[in-house]
Design a protein around this motif. Structure first.
Motif, PDB file in Angstrom:
ATOM      1  N   LEU A  15       0.830  -1.208   0.000  1.00  0.00           N
ATOM      2  CA  LEU A  15       0.000   0.000   0.000  1.00  0.00           C
ATOM      3  C   LEU A  15       0.863   1.257   0.000  1.00  0.00           C
ATOM      4  CD1 LEU A  15      -2.826  -1.156   2.417  1.00  0.00           C
ATOM      5  CD2 LEU A  15      -3.050  -0.637  -0.021  1.00  0.00           C
ATOM      6  N   LEU A  16       1.981   1.226   0.732  1.00  0.00           N
ATOM      7  CA  LEU A  16       2.907   2.358   0.704  1.00  0.00           C
ATOM      8  C   LEU A  16       3.447   2.566  -0.710  1.00  0.00           C
ATOM      9  CD1 LEU A  16       4.691   4.523   2.121  1.00  0.00           C
ATOM     10  CD2 LEU A  16       6.352   2.692   2.533  1.00  0.00           C
ATOM     11  N   PHE A  17       3.848   1.485  -1.363  1.00  0.00           N
ATOM     12  CA  PHE A  17       4.359   1.561  -2.733  1.00  0.00           C
ATOM     13  C   PHE A  17       3.294   2.120  -3.674  1.00  0.00           C
ATOM     14  CE2 PHE A  17       5.029  -0.304  -6.940  1.00  0.00           C
ATOM     15  CZ  PHE A  17       6.323   0.118  -7.205  1.00  0.00           C
ATOM     16  N   LEU A  18       2.069   1.642  -3.544  1.00  0.00           N
ATOM     17  CA  LEU A  18       0.968   2.103  -4.390  1.00  0.00           C
ATOM     18  C   LEU A  18       0.695   3.587  -4.155  1.00  0.00           C
ATOM     19  CD1 LEU A  18      -1.086   0.915  -6.439  1.00  0.00           C
ATOM     20  CD2 LEU A  18      -2.633   0.591  -4.497  1.00  0.00           C
ATOM     21  N   ARG A  19       0.669   4.009  -2.896  1.00  0.00           N
ATOM     22  CA  ARG A  19       0.427   5.420  -2.562  1.00  0.00           C
ATOM     23  C   ARG A  19       1.510   6.313  -3.141  1.00  0.00           C
ATOM     24  NH1 ARG A  19       0.746   4.628   3.109  1.00  0.00           N
ATOM     25  NH2 ARG A  19       2.069   6.463   3.074  1.00  0.00           N
ATOM     26  N   VAL A  20       2.767   5.943  -2.907  1.00  0.00           N
ATOM     27  CA  VAL A  20       3.875   6.804  -3.322  1.00  0.00           C
ATOM     28  C   VAL A  20       4.007   6.841  -4.837  1.00  0.00           C
ATOM     29  CG1 VAL A  20       6.387   7.103  -3.230  1.00  0.00           C
ATOM     30  CG2 VAL A  20       5.116   6.583  -1.137  1.00  0.00           C
ATOM     31  N   THR A  21       3.995   5.703  -5.487  1.00  0.00           N
ATOM     32  CA  THR A  21       4.178   5.702  -6.944  1.00  0.00           C
ATOM     33  C   THR A  21       2.994   6.342  -7.661  1.00  0.00           C
ATOM     34  OG1 THR A  21       3.341   3.432  -7.092  1.00  0.00           O
ATOM     35  CG2 THR A  21       5.743   3.726  -6.992  1.00  0.00           C
ATOM     36  N   GLY A  22       1.778   6.011  -7.250  1.00  0.00           N
ATOM     37  CA  GLY A  22       0.605   6.627  -7.867  1.00  0.00           C
ATOM     38  C   GLY A  22       0.586   8.123  -7.647  1.00  0.00           C
ATOM     39  N   GLY A  23       0.868   8.550  -6.417  1.00  0.00           N
ATOM     40  CA  GLY A  23       0.885   9.972  -6.101  1.00  0.00           C
ATOM     41  C   GLY A  23       1.955  10.732  -6.855  1.00  0.00           C
ATOM     42  N   VAL A  24       3.159  10.167  -6.912  1.00  0.00           N
ATOM     43  CA  VAL A  24       4.259  10.830  -7.627  1.00  0.00           C
ATOM     44  C   VAL A  24       3.958  10.929  -9.116  1.00  0.00           C
ATOM     45  CG1 VAL A  24       6.684  10.574  -8.331  1.00  0.00           C
ATOM     46  CG2 VAL A  24       6.047  10.331  -5.925  1.00  0.00           C
ATOM     47  N   PHE A  25       3.443   9.862  -9.706  1.00  0.00           N
ATOM     48  CA  PHE A  25       3.128   9.912 -11.140  1.00  0.00           C
ATOM     49  C   PHE A  25       2.093  10.987 -11.442  1.00  0.00           C
ATOM     50  CE2 PHE A  25       4.641   6.528 -14.093  1.00  0.00           C
ATOM     51  CZ  PHE A  25       5.690   6.102 -13.316  1.00  0.00           C
ATOM     52  N   LEU A  26       1.012  11.026 -10.668  1.00  0.00           N
ATOM     53  CA  LEU A  26      -0.024  12.024 -10.916  1.00  0.00           C
ATOM     54  C   LEU A  26       0.522  13.427 -10.712  1.00  0.00           C
ATOM     55  CD1 LEU A  26      -2.953  12.680 -11.597  1.00  0.00           C
ATOM     56  CD2 LEU A  26      -3.485  12.441  -9.160  1.00  0.00           C
ATOM     57  N   LEU A  27       1.268  13.627  -9.647  1.00  0.00           N
ATOM     58  CA  LEU A  27       1.851  14.928  -9.348  1.00  0.00           C
ATOM     59  C   LEU A  27       2.829  15.359 -10.445  1.00  0.00           C
ATOM     60  CD1 LEU A  27       2.200  17.169  -7.160  1.00  0.00           C
ATOM     61  CD2 LEU A  27       4.032  15.764  -6.212  1.00  0.00           C
ATOM     62  N   TRP A  28       3.702  14.463 -10.853  1.00  0.00           N
ATOM     63  CA  TRP A  28       4.762  14.791 -11.814  1.00  0.00           C
ATOM     64  C   TRP A  28       4.223  15.024 -13.225  1.00  0.00           C
ATOM     65  CZ3 TRP A  28       9.710  15.862 -10.691  1.00  0.00           C
ATOM     66  CH2 TRP A  28      10.603  15.951 -11.752  1.00  0.00           C
ATOM     67  N   VAL A  29       3.320  14.155 -13.664  1.00  0.00           N
ATOM     68  CA  VAL A  29       2.847  14.210 -15.049  1.00  0.00           C
ATOM     69  C   VAL A  29       1.744  15.245 -15.251  1.00  0.00           C
ATOM     70  CG1 VAL A  29       1.756  12.869 -16.899  1.00  0.00           C
ATOM     71  CG2 VAL A  29       3.540  11.826 -15.498  1.00  0.00           C
ATOM     72  N   HIS A  30       0.877  15.413 -14.257  1.00  0.00           N
ATOM     73  CA  HIS A  30      -0.266  16.306 -14.439  1.00  0.00           C
ATOM     74  C   HIS A  30      -0.253  17.519 -13.514  1.00  0.00           C
ATOM     75  CE1 HIS A  30      -2.446  13.868 -17.325  1.00  0.00           C
ATOM     76  NE2 HIS A  30      -2.079  12.809 -16.635  1.00  0.00           N
ATOM     77  N   GLY A  31       0.021  17.315 -12.241  1.00  0.00           N
ATOM     78  CA  GLY A  31      -0.098  18.394 -11.269  1.00  0.00           C
ATOM     79  C   GLY A  31       0.946  19.486 -11.393  1.00  0.00           C
ATOM     80  N   LEU A  32       2.224  19.115 -11.345  1.00  0.00           N
ATOM     81  CA  LEU A  32       3.277  20.128 -11.400  1.00  0.00           C
ATOM     82  C   LEU A  32       3.278  20.935 -12.695  1.00  0.00           C
ATOM     83  CD1 LEU A  32       6.261  18.412  -9.558  1.00  0.00           C
ATOM     84  CD2 LEU A  32       4.728  20.211  -8.730  1.00  0.00           C
TER      85      LEU A  32
END
Length: 138
Positions: A15-32
């Motif tokens: 769950l930690l891996f899923l949270r971090v990787t999913g969050g980073v991908f969304l943040l990096w590709v779309h959010g930032l």
């Protein structure tokens, strides 16, 4: 170490891996990109509900910057998944309804990741579990 304890730890790390990787991908590709180029994004953002470009962009930034940061940290994870899922569903079903599965595969995968987190919760390796018992199931 007994098997059930190992399974619990593996589940928490998963769950930690899923949270971090999913969050980073969304943040990096779309959010930032939205956050760092607000003026340019205001010119190109789709506004399917006619809220205005400013409101639509601020809602997208909230869902794609703040919510992934909360999820990565493990704070209010289930609640933070809801705006992300809303933005993803609107993007996939309204804004880009003409996309094939191939064209929208990144969005659908993010939908799967954040729906999984909504269902499973953050796991025990989350800040809300460590510091705020009242937020344990958020």
């Amino acid at each position: 170490m007994n098997t059930s304890r190992w399974d619990e730890r593996a589940q928490d790390f998963g769950l930690l891996f899923l949270r971090v990787t999913g969050g980073v991908f969304l943040l990096w590709v779309h959010g930032l990109p939205k956050l760092l180029n607000i003026s340019a994004q205001l010119q190109v953002i789709e506004d399917p509900f006619h809220l205005g470009a400013n409101v639509t962009l601020m809602l997208a930034i909230f869902a794609e910057v703040l919510c992934p940061l909360l999820i990565i940290a493990g704070v209010l994870v289930r609640l933070a998944c809801l705006p992300i899922l809303a933005v993803l569903l609107i993007a996939l079903l309204v804004v880009h309804a003409q996309w094939s599965l191939d064209e929208g595969q990144f969005g659908w995968l993010l939908l799967i990741v954040f729906t999984s987190l909504l269902i499973a919760g953050p796991g025990r390796l989350a800040l809300n579990v460590r510091f705020a018992g009242a937020l344990r199931y958020a």
